[in-house]
Write an enzyme that holds these catalytic residues in place. Structure first.
Site, PDB file in Angstrom:
ATOM      1  CG  PHE A  10      -1.941  -1.136   1.185  1.00 51.53           C
ATOM      2  CD1 PHE A  10      -3.114  -0.550   0.897  1.00 51.53           C
ATOM      3  CD2 PHE A  10      -1.826  -2.305   1.878  1.00 51.53           C
ATOM      4  CE1 PHE A  10      -4.151  -1.488   0.742  1.00 51.53           C
ATOM      5  CE2 PHE A  10      -2.966  -3.187   1.957  1.00 51.53           C
ATOM      6  CZ  PHE A  10      -4.169  -2.632   1.376  1.00 51.53           C
ATOM      7  CG  ASP A  11       0.893   5.903  -1.943  1.00 47.95           C
ATOM      8  OD1 ASP A  11       2.168   6.177  -1.661  1.00 47.95           O
ATOM      9  OD2 ASP A  11      -0.035   6.544  -2.153  1.00 47.95           O
ATOM     10  CG  LEU A  12       1.087   7.060   4.602  1.00 50.73           C
ATOM     11  CD1 LEU A  12       0.542   6.008   5.394  1.00 50.73           C
ATOM     12  CD2 LEU A  12       2.277   7.418   5.280  1.00 50.73           C
ATOM     13  CG  ASP A  13       1.032  10.797   2.390  1.00 55.61           C
ATOM     14  OD1 ASP A  13       0.655  10.643   3.004  1.00 55.61           O
ATOM     15  OD2 ASP A  13       2.373  11.344   2.064  1.00 55.61           O
TER      16      ASP A  13
END
Length: 215
Positions: free
Chosen positions: A7-10
């Protein structure tokens, strides 16, 4: 076969725009440059900051480095916490973990800040590995490569997918021969995402959950 989701965060796990934009405005003010509008600054959310200051604001390397320092001087103590997880993210991660998926984070944000944000929002325990940018890990592709290394993942044997909201998530995944599932509730536009042809584009956290649970 292991099933691994990166997963990416932002813009993917956390709605972090307010703190990022406020800190960007502070950096432009400190650099004595005209401050772009909040809407204009959305292009900074997701990609590496140094790269964005150089390509978007036409800063040279020295100026961009100084701007990043100014940004972090506000973002670390204040902006990081001007955010919140998207509604339903915690429940989705819990369900995926219970179903046996291995979850990890691969973000362009500095790793210490990724870990601080996930800890603050009580999401850390869902992830086997949390990887951010640091040292030589300056591109999304390199961050993803590092995440796979820490997981001891075999991209030709394990089933692996990247989840993100921006074009660089798709392109970084492609560098590592991975598919990327793009989310439209984050900071990328439909035109931006369609231009790089992700595996699929979903509109909501609910839609994301429905895709991942059958992955």
């Amino acid at each position: 076969m292991r099933k691994i989701i990166l997963f990416d965060l932002d813009g993917t796990l956390i709605e972090s725009g307010e703190g990022i934009i406020n800190s960007l405005k502070y950096a432009f003010q400190k650099m004595e440059r005209e401050v772009p509008s909040s809407e204009e600054l959305r292009v900074f959310i997701g990609p590496p900051l140094l790269e964005q200051f150089m390509s978007y604001a036409n800063f040279d390397l020295e100026e961009a480095t100084q701007a990043v320092d100014y940004y972090h001087s506000r973002y670390k103590p204040i902006g990081l916490f001007e955010a919140s997880p998207y509604k339903g993210i915690g429940d989705m991660l819990k369900e995926l973990q219970q179903e046996g998926y291995e979850l990890a984070v691969a973000s362009s944000k500095p790793e210490e800040l990724v870990k601080s944000a996930l800890s603050h929002f009580k999401l850390s325990d869902y992830f086997t590995e949390i990887v951010g940018s640091s040292g030589e890990l300056r591109t999304k592709g390199l961050v993803i490569e590092e995440a796979l290394s820490r997981l001891s993942a075999d991209k030709y044997q394990d089933k692996i997918i990247m989840v993100g909201d921006k074009e660089h998530d798709v392109l970084g995944a492609r560098e590592e021969s991975l598919d990327c599932l793009s989310v439209l509730y984050g900071y990328g536009t439909i035109d931006e995402l369609e231009a790089v042809s992700p595996f699929k584009i979903v509109k909501s956290v609910k839609d994301l959950r429905n895709e991942l649970i059958i992955f």
